[in-house]
Design an enzyme around this catalytic site. Structure first.
Site, PDB file in Angstrom:
ATOM      1  N   CYS A 211       0.812  -1.219   0.000  1.00 12.30           N
ATOM      2  CA  CYS A 211       0.000   0.000   0.000  1.00 12.30           C
ATOM      3  C   CYS A 211       0.848   1.273   0.000  1.00 12.30           C
ATOM      4  CB  CYS A 211      -0.953   0.005   1.192  1.00 12.30           C
ATOM      5  SG  CYS A 211      -2.065  -1.417   1.217  1.00 12.30           S
TER       6      CYS A 211
ATOM      7  N   HIS B  89      -3.600   7.127   1.846  1.00 12.02           N
ATOM      8  CA  HIS B  89      -3.961   5.770   1.439  1.00 12.02           C
ATOM      9  C   HIS B  89      -5.368   5.476   1.942  1.00 12.02           C
ATOM     10  CE1 HIS B  89      -4.110   1.555   0.868  1.00 12.02           C
ATOM     11  NE2 HIS B  89      -3.903   1.238   2.136  1.00 12.02           N
TER      12      HIS B  89
ATOM     13  N   ASN C 208     -10.083  -0.270  -0.652  1.00 15.43           N
ATOM     14  CA  ASN C 208      -8.625  -0.221  -0.545  1.00 15.43           C
ATOM     15  C   ASN C 208      -8.020  -0.796  -1.824  1.00 15.43           C
ATOM     16  OD1 ASN C 208      -5.912  -0.599   0.043  1.00 15.43           O
ATOM     17  ND2 ASN C 208      -6.260  -1.433   2.084  1.00 15.43           N
TER      18      ASN C 208
END
Length: 323
Positions: free
Chosen positions: A114, A250, A280
């Site tokens: 990520c 993020h 996500n």
């Protein structure tokens, strides 16, 4: 005056197939209320047949080039962040290079999950500042749906597919009001591997594996680490949270976004939130959120941005950018 990497344009790509929480609840023991309350997620995009990390990355790169007013032949560096490459090798960046019709430029992948886009951004920025390259495309792209355990409701509801990209160009700039990447800080701590990982790999199981996560532990580390690294990056740029126009984080969990903003004393209205629409998307989430906010007019030239992310490893990082 010094050479800085200036973001000339942004772009993104999402698979057409959009899946709601209600649709997921027909296949998994979950509900819209359960997912929204714990994560803020309402929709995610899922790649279909013929759609890969590479095809999404190439589409995002084309959009970023168009927004930047540059052609593919102007690019001499491609850095692609992904945890879900098209192949074990070669790098998916080389597939993007070929798709764009670039016969020769440096092209490679970065793996930091990520945080990958932040890692890729600093790598490209360093190469530009060193004078090795003039213009770069930095991409975050993922097809996380391909490594999800669709019987594990704790993880399968969290992720989606997509890609985002930026075009960087070397320009002379000075001071905190000058455009470009002003400062960046990166970290990693491999002791926490078992909290967020994939249970497979070429040299261990010979399989791709599936995502595994201990959510409450990840949440606790994320809030502390993200607030800390954002403060470090701002200090390095000689700025404070009061100077920030927008945080582009993020998009893992709405509660993490809110808690991180509170820890830094930032108003929630300054945080770009797309997790409700995209879920996500790992390395793609920061550039996807950035492009969304540029396209809808929230982020304007001259705005001060802080980009931040944390992912498996753990890895985490932040960058201060004058857009």
């Amino acid at each position: 005056m010094a050479v800085r990497s200036v973001i000339l344009g942004t772009g993104s790509a999402l698979p057409p197939h959009r899946v709601s929480n209600a649709e997921l609840a027909e296949k998994v023991d979950t509900s819209d209320d359960w997912i929204v309350e714990r994560t803020g997620i309402r929709f995610r995009h899922i790649a279909g047949e013929g759609e890969t990390t590479g095809t999404l990355a190439a589409d995002a790169a084309r959009a970023a080039l168009a927004a930047a007013g540059r052609e593919a032949k102007d690019i001499d560096l491609i850095v692609l962040a992904t945890a879900t490459p098209d192949q074990t090798f070669p790098a998916t960046a080389t597939r993007v290079q070929a798709a764009l019709g670039i016969n020769d430029c440096v092209a490679f992948d970065v793996a930091a999950v990520c945080s990958g886009f932040l890692y890729a951004l600093q790598v490209a920025d360093s190469m530009i500042r060193a004078g090795a390259h003039r213009r770069a495309i930095v991409i975050g792209a993922e097809t996380f749906s391909r490594i999800l355990d669709w019987e594990d409701r704790a993880t399968c509801v969290l992720f989606g597919d997509g890609a985002g990209a930026v075009v960087l160009e070397a320009q002379e700039s000075a001071g905190p009001q000058g455009r470009g990447i002003l400062a960046a800080r990166l970290h990693a701590d491999g002791r926490h591997n078992g909290l967020l990982y994939v249970d497979g790999g070429p040299s261990t199981t010979g399989t791709v594996g599936k995502v595994r996560m201990k959510g409450s532990e990840v949440f606790r580390h994320a809030v502390v680490n993200l607030a800390g690294v954002m403060g470090e990056a701002l200090d390095a740029a000689g700025l404070t949270p009061a100077d920030v126009d927008w945080v582009v984080p993020h998009q893992a969990n709405k509660r993490i976004l809110d808690a991180t903003a509170r820890k830094l004393g930032l108003a929630p209205e300054k945080v770009i939130v797309t997790v409700d629409q995209h879920a996500n998307t790992s390395a793609a989430s920061v550039p996807l959120a950035l492009d969304t906010a540029v396209k809808d007019g929230r982020i304007k030239p001259g705005d001060l941005l802080v980009l931040e992310a944390m992912g498996g490893g753990f890895t985490w990082g932040a960058a201060v950018v004058r857009f």
